[in-house]
Design an enzyme around this catalytic site. Structure first.
Site, PDB file in Angstrom:
ATOM      1  N   ASN A   8      16.161  25.103  -9.429  1.00 60.49           N
ATOM      2  CA  ASN A   8      15.504  25.409  -7.913  1.00 60.49           C
ATOM      3  C   ASN A   8      14.326  26.231  -8.009  1.00 60.49           C
ATOM      4  O   ASN A   8      14.227  26.764  -6.656  1.00 60.49           O
ATOM      5  CB  ASN A   8      16.805  25.766  -7.148  1.00 60.49           C
ATOM      6  CG  ASN A   8      17.732  24.790  -6.775  1.00 60.49           C
ATOM      7  OD1 ASN A   8      17.341  23.560  -6.281  1.00 60.49           O
ATOM      8  ND2 ASN A   8      19.154  24.893  -7.081  1.00 60.49           N
ATOM      9  N   LYS A  12       9.017  27.831 -11.793  1.00 59.80           N
ATOM     10  CA  LYS A  12       9.127  26.945 -13.037  1.00 59.80           C
ATOM     11  C   LYS A  12       8.832  25.462 -13.024  1.00 59.80           C
ATOM     12  O   LYS A  12       8.076  25.077 -13.526  1.00 59.80           O
ATOM     13  CB  LYS A  12      10.690  26.855 -13.356  1.00 59.80           C
ATOM     14  CG  LYS A  12      11.276  28.272 -13.879  1.00 59.80           C
ATOM     15  CD  LYS A  12      12.799  27.786 -14.490  1.00 59.80           C
ATOM     16  CE  LYS A  12      13.439  29.068 -15.007  1.00 59.80           C
ATOM     17  NZ  LYS A  12      14.726  28.892 -15.431  1.00 59.80           N
ATOM     18  N   ASP A  68      16.640  27.422 -19.706  1.00 63.59           N
ATOM     19  CA  ASP A  68      17.280  28.644 -19.551  1.00 63.59           C
ATOM     20  C   ASP A  68      16.312  29.801 -20.201  1.00 63.59           C
ATOM     21  O   ASP A  68      15.962  29.517 -21.337  1.00 63.59           O
ATOM     22  CB  ASP A  68      18.611  28.839 -19.711  1.00 63.59           C
ATOM     23  CG  ASP A  68      19.411  30.079 -19.222  1.00 63.59           C
ATOM     24  OD1 ASP A  68      19.309  30.020 -17.929  1.00 63.59           O
ATOM     25  OD2 ASP A  68      19.950  30.902 -19.790  1.00 63.59           O
ATOM     26  N   THR A  69      16.087  30.732 -19.621  1.00 66.77           N
ATOM     27  CA  THR A  69      15.194  31.828 -20.273  1.00 66.77           C
ATOM     28  C   THR A  69      15.809  32.936 -20.074  1.00 66.77           C
ATOM     29  O   THR A  69      16.612  33.549 -19.499  1.00 66.77           O
ATOM     30  CB  THR A  69      13.918  31.972 -19.327  1.00 66.77           C
ATOM     31  OG1 THR A  69      13.318  30.519 -19.638  1.00 66.77           O
ATOM     32  CG2 THR A  69      12.772  32.904 -19.928  1.00 66.77           C
ATOM     33  N   GLY A 149       9.644  36.946 -11.955  1.00 66.32           N
ATOM     34  CA  GLY A 149      10.554  37.576 -12.903  1.00 66.32           C
ATOM     35  C   GLY A 149       9.944  38.718 -13.440  1.00 66.32           C
ATOM     36  O   GLY A 149       9.475  39.588 -12.762  1.00 66.32           O
ATOM     37  N   ASP A 151       7.407  39.078 -15.342  1.00 63.99           N
ATOM     38  CA  ASP A 151       6.099  38.771 -15.791  1.00 63.99           C
ATOM     39  C   ASP A 151       4.907  40.109 -15.455  1.00 63.99           C
ATOM     40  O   ASP A 151       4.364  40.329 -16.463  1.00 63.99           O
ATOM     41  CB  ASP A 151       5.385  37.747 -14.909  1.00 63.99           C
ATOM     42  CG  ASP A 151       5.591  36.472 -15.510  1.00 63.99           C
ATOM     43  OD1 ASP A 151       6.109  36.344 -16.745  1.00 63.99           O
ATOM     44  OD2 ASP A 151       5.410  35.316 -14.782  1.00 63.99           O
ATOM     45  N   LYS A 171      -0.947  31.420 -19.306  1.00 63.57           N
ATOM     46  CA  LYS A 171       0.611  31.542 -19.715  1.00 63.57           C
ATOM     47  C   LYS A 171       1.159  30.426 -20.191  1.00 63.57           C
ATOM     48  O   LYS A 171       1.888  30.825 -21.214  1.00 63.57           O
ATOM     49  CB  LYS A 171       1.548  32.055 -18.308  1.00 63.57           C
ATOM     50  CG  LYS A 171       2.654  32.314 -18.507  1.00 63.57           C
ATOM     51  CD  LYS A 171       3.285  32.587 -17.123  1.00 63.57           C
ATOM     52  CE  LYS A 171       4.969  32.855 -17.485  1.00 63.57           C
ATOM     53  NZ  LYS A 171       5.890  32.875 -16.633  1.00 63.57           N
ATOM     54  N   HIS A 176       6.428  31.164 -23.730  1.00 61.91           N
ATOM     55  CA  HIS A 176       7.808  30.496 -24.022  1.00 61.91           C
ATOM     56  C   HIS A 176       8.046  29.101 -23.435  1.00 61.91           C
ATOM     57  O   HIS A 176       8.383  28.225 -24.108  1.00 61.91           O
ATOM     58  CB  HIS A 176       9.112  31.448 -23.827  1.00 61.91           C
ATOM     59  CG  HIS A 176       8.864  31.964 -22.380  1.00 61.91           C
ATOM     60  ND1 HIS A 176       7.641  33.048 -21.755  1.00 61.91           N
ATOM     61  CD2 HIS A 176       9.521  31.826 -21.213  1.00 61.91           C
ATOM     62  CE1 HIS A 176       7.840  33.213 -20.703  1.00 61.91           C
ATOM     63  NE2 HIS A 176       8.906  32.745 -20.207  1.00 61.91           N
ATOM     64  N   ARG A 177       7.966  28.970 -22.101  1.00 62.11           N
ATOM     65  CA  ARG A 177       8.379  27.892 -21.586  1.00 62.11           C
ATOM     66  C   ARG A 177       7.323  26.680 -21.866  1.00 62.11           C
ATOM     67  O   ARG A 177       7.638  25.703 -22.130  1.00 62.11           O
ATOM     68  CB  ARG A 177       8.359  27.975 -19.929  1.00 62.11           C
ATOM     69  CG  ARG A 177       9.155  26.762 -19.235  1.00 62.11           C
ATOM     70  CD  ARG A 177       9.442  26.904 -17.832  1.00 62.11           C
ATOM     71  NE  ARG A 177      10.256  27.964 -17.783  1.00 62.11           N
ATOM     72  CZ  ARG A 177      10.046  29.392 -17.566  1.00 62.11           C
ATOM     73  NH1 ARG A 177       8.755  29.677 -17.074  1.00 62.11           N
ATOM     74  NH2 ARG A 177      10.837  30.382 -17.400  1.00 62.11           N
TER      75      ARG A 177
END
Ligand code: IMP
Length: 191
Positions: A8, A12, A68-69, A149, A151, A171, A176-177
């Site tokens: 949600n 992301k 999930d991070t 978050g 960042d 980014k 990571h993502r």
């Protein structure tokens, strides 16, 4: 090809959408009528990603992926890690989380940290997961206004700027993502 992205978080969705080829259509939770909170009660990042993907497969019968991070800080033995979202409490507030982390690191010399993302996907009867890691360090104060978050307090290795000062494209390229999504896209392209 349609696939549900079980999140949600509009940030992301924006990041992942930018990396997914146009023949793969991301379907949102809203579009499948999923308005309930998806449980995230495992004690590892991978466990939570799998739990979220499993939930959609079980309740809606659809192919889907979930991410999930966690932010792992070396001097804090890997904390906040899997607890990154609720580090400063159940309100899950980014400002509170960053303030707590900055104060926990006040007395520490080593500020090394890494973001870790795990994406779990149910696709054509199989469950697979992909990991992406971005190494860096925690700054002494918040810098930058983009992203979300943690960042503003995360500076990737070899960069002078925090994630919150980098463009979305940059980014995604080193983050990571982005790394986990690249692996996901390679996998989908082979099927
Ligand atoms: P989750 O993956 O949504 O559970 O995220 C866990 C925590 O990490 C939340 O506090 C997020 O705001 C934070 N987070 C997730 N991804 C990122 C990111 O790319 N940058 C900064 N913080 C992030």
């Amino acid at each position: 090809m349609n696939i549900v992205f079980a999140t949600n978080n509009p940030n992301k969705i924006k990041e992942v959408q930018a990396l997914i080829p146009s023949h793969i259509k991301l379907v949102s939770l809203e579009e499948i009528g999923c308005t309930e909170d998806i449980p995230e009660t495992q004690n590892t990042i991978e466990g939570n990603a799998i739990q979220k993907a499993d939930y959609i497969k079980e309740h809606y019968g659809l192919d889907c992926f979930a991410d999930d991070t966690g932010l792992e800080v070396l001097a804090l033995d890997g904390a906040p890690g899997v607890f990154s979202a609720r580090y400063a409490g159940p309100q899950r507030n980014a400002e509170d989380n960053m303030n707590l982390l900055l104060s926990e690191l006040d007395s520490k010399d080593n500020r090394s940290a890494r973001f870790k993302t795990v994406i779990a996907i149910h696709f054509q009867g199989k469950l697979i997961s992909f990991e992406g890691i971005c190494e860096g360090e925690i700054t002494h104060k918040k810098i930058g206004t983009d992203g979300f978050g943690y960042d503003p307090i995360f500076k990737p290795t070899d960069y002078k700027q925090t994630f919150a000062e980098l463009s979305l494209a940059e980014k995604n390229r080193i983050g990571h993502r982005g790394k986990a999504v690249s692996k996901l896209v390679n996998y989908l392209n082979m099927h």
